[in-house]
Motif scaffolding. Structure first.
Motif, PDB file in Angstrom:
ATOM      1  N   VAL A 143      32.040 -34.794 -72.788  1.00 51.71           N
ATOM      2  CA  VAL A 143      31.186 -33.737 -72.617  1.00 51.71           C
ATOM      3  C   VAL A 143      29.905 -33.822 -71.325  1.00 51.71           C
ATOM      4  O   VAL A 143      29.950 -32.936 -70.584  1.00 51.71           O
ATOM      5  CB  VAL A 143      30.410 -33.147 -74.029  1.00 51.71           C
ATOM      6  CG1 VAL A 143      29.481 -32.036 -73.766  1.00 51.71           C
ATOM      7  CG2 VAL A 143      31.292 -32.798 -74.796  1.00 51.71           C
ATOM      8  N   ILE A 144      29.324 -34.938 -71.747  1.00 54.54           N
ATOM      9  CA  ILE A 144      28.156 -35.277 -70.628  1.00 54.54           C
ATOM     10  C   ILE A 144      28.911 -35.593 -69.106  1.00 54.54           C
ATOM     11  O   ILE A 144      28.424 -35.044 -68.203  1.00 54.54           O
ATOM     12  CB  ILE A 144      27.184 -36.220 -71.044  1.00 54.54           C
ATOM     13  CG1 ILE A 144      26.614 -35.763 -72.390  1.00 54.54           C
ATOM     14  CG2 ILE A 144      26.297 -36.607 -70.213  1.00 54.54           C
ATOM     15  CD1 ILE A 144      26.033 -36.946 -73.144  1.00 54.54           C
ATOM     16  N   GLY A 145      29.578 -36.524 -69.156  1.00 53.09           N
ATOM     17  CA  GLY A 145      30.370 -36.912 -67.952  1.00 53.09           C
ATOM     18  C   GLY A 145      31.045 -35.839 -67.294  1.00 53.09           C
ATOM     19  O   GLY A 145      30.693 -35.160 -66.009  1.00 53.09           O
ATOM     20  N   ILE A 146      31.997 -35.122 -67.867  1.00 49.27           N
ATOM     21  CA  ILE A 146      32.885 -33.994 -67.241  1.00 49.27           C
ATOM     22  C   ILE A 146      32.000 -32.733 -66.956  1.00 49.27           C
ATOM     23  O   ILE A 146      31.730 -32.007 -65.964  1.00 49.27           O
ATOM     24  CB  ILE A 146      33.991 -33.547 -68.129  1.00 49.27           C
ATOM     25  CG1 ILE A 146      34.904 -34.692 -68.327  1.00 49.27           C
ATOM     26  CG2 ILE A 146      34.654 -32.351 -67.578  1.00 49.27           C
ATOM     27  CD1 ILE A 146      35.676 -35.193 -66.937  1.00 49.27           C
ATOM     28  N   GLY A 147      30.746 -32.633 -67.845  1.00 50.46           N
ATOM     29  CA  GLY A 147      29.811 -31.619 -67.681  1.00 50.46           C
ATOM     30  C   GLY A 147      29.070 -31.678 -66.444  1.00 50.46           C
ATOM     31  O   GLY A 147      28.833 -30.807 -65.513  1.00 50.46           O
ATOM     32  N   ALA A 148      28.764 -32.729 -66.496  1.00 54.87           N
ATOM     33  CA  ALA A 148      27.817 -33.099 -65.005  1.00 54.87           C
ATOM     34  C   ALA A 148      28.893 -32.935 -63.692  1.00 54.87           C
ATOM     35  O   ALA A 148      28.280 -32.492 -62.822  1.00 54.87           O
ATOM     36  CB  ALA A 148      27.259 -34.617 -64.910  1.00 54.87           C
ATOM     37  N   LEU A 149      30.159 -33.531 -63.831  1.00 56.38           N
ATOM     38  CA  LEU A 149      30.865 -33.103 -62.605  1.00 56.38           C
ATOM     39  C   LEU A 149      31.164 -31.658 -62.430  1.00 56.38           C
ATOM     40  O   LEU A 149      31.187 -31.355 -61.357  1.00 56.38           O
ATOM     41  CB  LEU A 149      32.280 -33.843 -63.048  1.00 56.38           C
ATOM     42  CG  LEU A 149      31.986 -35.434 -62.894  1.00 56.38           C
ATOM     43  CD1 LEU A 149      33.281 -36.137 -63.387  1.00 56.38           C
ATOM     44  CD2 LEU A 149      31.751 -35.879 -61.607  1.00 56.38           C
ATOM     45  N   VAL A 150      31.412 -30.966 -63.431  1.00 54.21           N
ATOM     46  CA  VAL A 150      31.381 -29.426 -63.157  1.00 54.21           C
ATOM     47  C   VAL A 150      30.382 -28.715 -62.588  1.00 54.21           C
ATOM     48  O   VAL A 150      30.317 -28.161 -61.618  1.00 54.21           O
ATOM     49  CB  VAL A 150      31.936 -28.840 -64.605  1.00 54.21           C
ATOM     50  CG1 VAL A 150      31.779 -27.395 -64.354  1.00 54.21           C
ATOM     51  CG2 VAL A 150      33.225 -29.396 -65.052  1.00 54.21           C
ATOM     52  N   CYS A 151      29.049 -29.381 -63.029  1.00 58.31           N
ATOM     53  CA  CYS A 151      27.746 -28.655 -62.512  1.00 58.31           C
ATOM     54  C   CYS A 151      27.762 -29.110 -60.991  1.00 58.31           C
ATOM     55  O   CYS A 151      27.160 -28.141 -60.074  1.00 58.31           O
ATOM     56  CB  CYS A 151      26.781 -29.145 -63.348  1.00 58.31           C
ATOM     57  SG  CYS A 151      26.567 -28.503 -65.034  1.00 58.31           S
ATOM     58  N   ALA A 152      28.319 -30.425 -60.915  1.00 62.30           N
ATOM     59  CA  ALA A 152      27.860 -30.735 -59.306  1.00 62.30           C
ATOM     60  C   ALA A 152      28.917 -30.113 -58.498  1.00 62.30           C
ATOM     61  O   ALA A 152      28.316 -29.544 -57.369  1.00 62.30           O
ATOM     62  CB  ALA A 152      28.178 -32.295 -59.497  1.00 62.30           C
ATOM     63  N   ILE A 187      27.822 -27.844 -55.317  1.00 58.33           N
ATOM     64  CA  ILE A 187      28.276 -28.032 -53.946  1.00 58.33           C
ATOM     65  C   ILE A 187      28.859 -26.643 -53.449  1.00 58.33           C
ATOM     66  O   ILE A 187      28.939 -26.289 -52.297  1.00 58.33           O
ATOM     67  CB  ILE A 187      29.337 -29.238 -54.046  1.00 58.33           C
ATOM     68  CG1 ILE A 187      28.463 -30.344 -54.239  1.00 58.33           C
ATOM     69  CG2 ILE A 187      30.085 -29.123 -52.571  1.00 58.33           C
ATOM     70  CD1 ILE A 187      29.669 -31.572 -54.625  1.00 58.33           C
ATOM     71  N   ALA A 188      29.814 -26.135 -54.248  1.00 57.17           N
ATOM     72  CA  ALA A 188      30.547 -24.988 -53.886  1.00 57.17           C
ATOM     73  C   ALA A 188      29.652 -23.869 -53.189  1.00 57.17           C
ATOM     74  O   ALA A 188      29.757 -23.032 -52.437  1.00 57.17           O
ATOM     75  CB  ALA A 188      31.525 -24.441 -54.907  1.00 57.17           C
ATOM     76  N   SER A 189      28.578 -23.675 -53.937  1.00 60.46           N
ATOM     77  CA  SER A 189      27.661 -22.351 -53.942  1.00 60.46           C
ATOM     78  C   SER A 189      26.882 -22.726 -52.651  1.00 60.46           C
ATOM     79  O   SER A 189      26.690 -21.736 -51.667  1.00 60.46           O
ATOM     80  CB  SER A 189      26.691 -22.386 -54.933  1.00 60.46           C
ATOM     81  OG  SER A 189      25.755 -23.509 -55.242  1.00 60.46           O
ATOM     82  N   HIS A 190      26.598 -24.030 -52.330  1.00 62.85           N
ATOM     83  CA  HIS A 190      25.918 -24.285 -51.009  1.00 62.85           C
ATOM     84  C   HIS A 190      26.711 -24.173 -49.818  1.00 62.85           C
ATOM     85  O   HIS A 190      26.288 -23.969 -48.757  1.00 62.85           O
ATOM     86  CB  HIS A 190      25.192 -25.860 -51.115  1.00 62.85           C
ATOM     87  CG  HIS A 190      23.729 -25.792 -51.950  1.00 62.85           C
ATOM     88  ND1 HIS A 190      23.774 -25.485 -53.078  1.00 62.85           N
ATOM     89  CD2 HIS A 190      22.709 -26.119 -51.493  1.00 62.85           C
ATOM     90  CE1 HIS A 190      22.655 -25.641 -53.764  1.00 62.85           C
ATOM     91  NE2 HIS A 190      21.830 -25.914 -52.690  1.00 62.85           N
TER      92      HIS A 190
END
Length: 281
Positions: A255-264, A268-271
Motif C-alpha cells: 500500500v505504502i510503496g505502490i501508493g508512493a509510486l502511483v503518486c510520483a 511527473i505526468a502532470s508536470h
C-alpha cells in the motif's frame, strides 16, 4: 465385699450395659467432633449450597446444549451439539465462562471471546456444579499464576518453551494467528494471568492440554511471565503493525510503496503536460 463385686461383674456382663457404653462413646465422639471442627461442617454445607445454586444456573443457561446433567447433547447426525462436561473440571468453566466464550451466542467453528454474561459469584457456582459431576482440574490459586517478583531466569525458561511449543499458533509476539477450518489462535494481549494458566491446564478447543504432569505449575508461571514480558517490552523497530508477521508487513509495503509510486507517476505526468504547454506558447 465379695457380694458387691459379684453384682458389679454381673452388670458388666449384661447386654444392656454394653449397649449403654457404646452409646456413651458415640455421644462423646460426636460431641467432640462438633466442638473441634465446626468450620468443616459449615464449609461442607456452604459448598453444597454453592453446587445447588450452580445447578440452577446450569439448567437455565447451559442445559440446552450440554444436557440437564452435563451429559452432552448428540444431534441426529451423530455430532455433538454440546460436549459432555463430566471431568472437565472447575478450571475449564472458569476459563470458558469467565472470558465470555460460554454460553455461545450461536454455533460456529470456534467459541469467540465476548462480553461476560455471569458475574464472579455465578461463575464460581457454575464451576462448583460442574466440578461435582466428576473429578477434573481445579481453579488455580493466585500463587500458581502470579508473576510478580519473578526473576529473569524464569522469563528465559518460559521463552524457550514458548518458542518451541506456542509460536506455531499464537505467533512469536502472542498476537494470535489463523488455523485450518475457520479456527484461530486468539491473541493473549489483555488476557489475565489466571485465564492463561487455565487455558494451558485445560486445553480449550483445539489447544493441547498441558497438565501438571506435562508442564509443572512453576513452568506454567514461567510461560506467563514470558508472555507478559514481550507485551510490556517497547517496540525498538518502530511501528510493529500488530506484530502479525509478513502478512501485515507485506500489505503495508504494498500500500505504502505502490501508493508512493502511483503518486510520483501522477506528479511527473502532470508536470510533463505543463512543460509541453509552456513550450507551445
Amino acid at each position: 465385699m465379695r457380694l458387691l463385686t459379684a453384682r458389679l461383674s454381673a452388670k458388666r456382663r449384661s447386654p444392656v450395659a454394653g449397649l449403654v457404653v457404646v452409646l456413651l462413646g458415640l455421644l462423646l465422639t460426636g460431641g467432640a467432633y462438633a466442638l473441634l471442627s465446626p468450620a468443616s461442617a459449615q464449609t461442607d454445607q456452604a459448598s453444597q449450597s454453592t453446587v445447588d445454586a450452580g445447578r440452577r444456573l446450569f439448567l437455565v443457561g447451559c442445559a440446552s446444549c450440554h444436557g440437564e446433567n452435563g451429559e452432552g447433547v448428540v444431534t441426529k447426525r451423530g455430532t455433538q451439539y454440546g460436549p459432555p462436561l463430566a471431568g472437565v473440571g472447575a478450571a475449564a468453566v472458569d476459563f470458558q465462562v469467565g472470558t465470555g466464550r460460554m454460553p455461545m451466542a450461536r454455533p460456529g467453528a470456534q467459541a469467540q471471546q465476548k462480553e461476560v454474561v455471569y458475574n464472579k459469584k455465578e461463575i464460581s457456582q457454575l464451576a462448583a456444579y460442574v466440578a461435582s459431576l466428576a473429578p477434573g482440574p481445579a481453579i488455580p490459586s493466585k500463587s500458581q499464576y502470579d508473576t510478580k517478583g519473578i526473576d529473569n531466569e524464569a522469563v528465559v525458561r518460559g521463552g524457550e518453551f514458548w518458542r518451541t511449543n506456542c509460536t506455531a499458533c499464537h505467533n512469536f509476539a502472542a498476537a494470535g494467528g489463523a488455523l485450518p477450518g475457520g479456527k484461530y489462535a486468539p491473541s493473549l494481549r489483555n488476557v489475565t494471568e489466571k485465564h492463561i494458566y487455565e487455558a494451558m491446564l485445560t486445553g480449550p478447543q483445539q489447544m493441547p492440554v498441558f497438565s501438571d504432569q506435562v508442564l509443572k505449575p512453576s513452568e506454567k508461571r514461567d510461560v506467563i511471565a514470558y508472555v507478559r514480558s514481550i507485551q510490556e517490552s517497547p517496540n525498538y523497530g518502530g511501528w510493529n503493525l500488530g506484530a502479525l508477521g509478513p502478512v501485515t508487513e507485506g500489505l503495508a509495503a504494498w500500500v505504502i510503496g505502490i501508493g508512493a509510486l502511483v503518486c510520483a507517476a501522477i506528479w511527473i505526468a502532470s508536470h510533463s503536460v505543463r512543460s509541453k504547454k509552456g513550450v507551445k506558447a
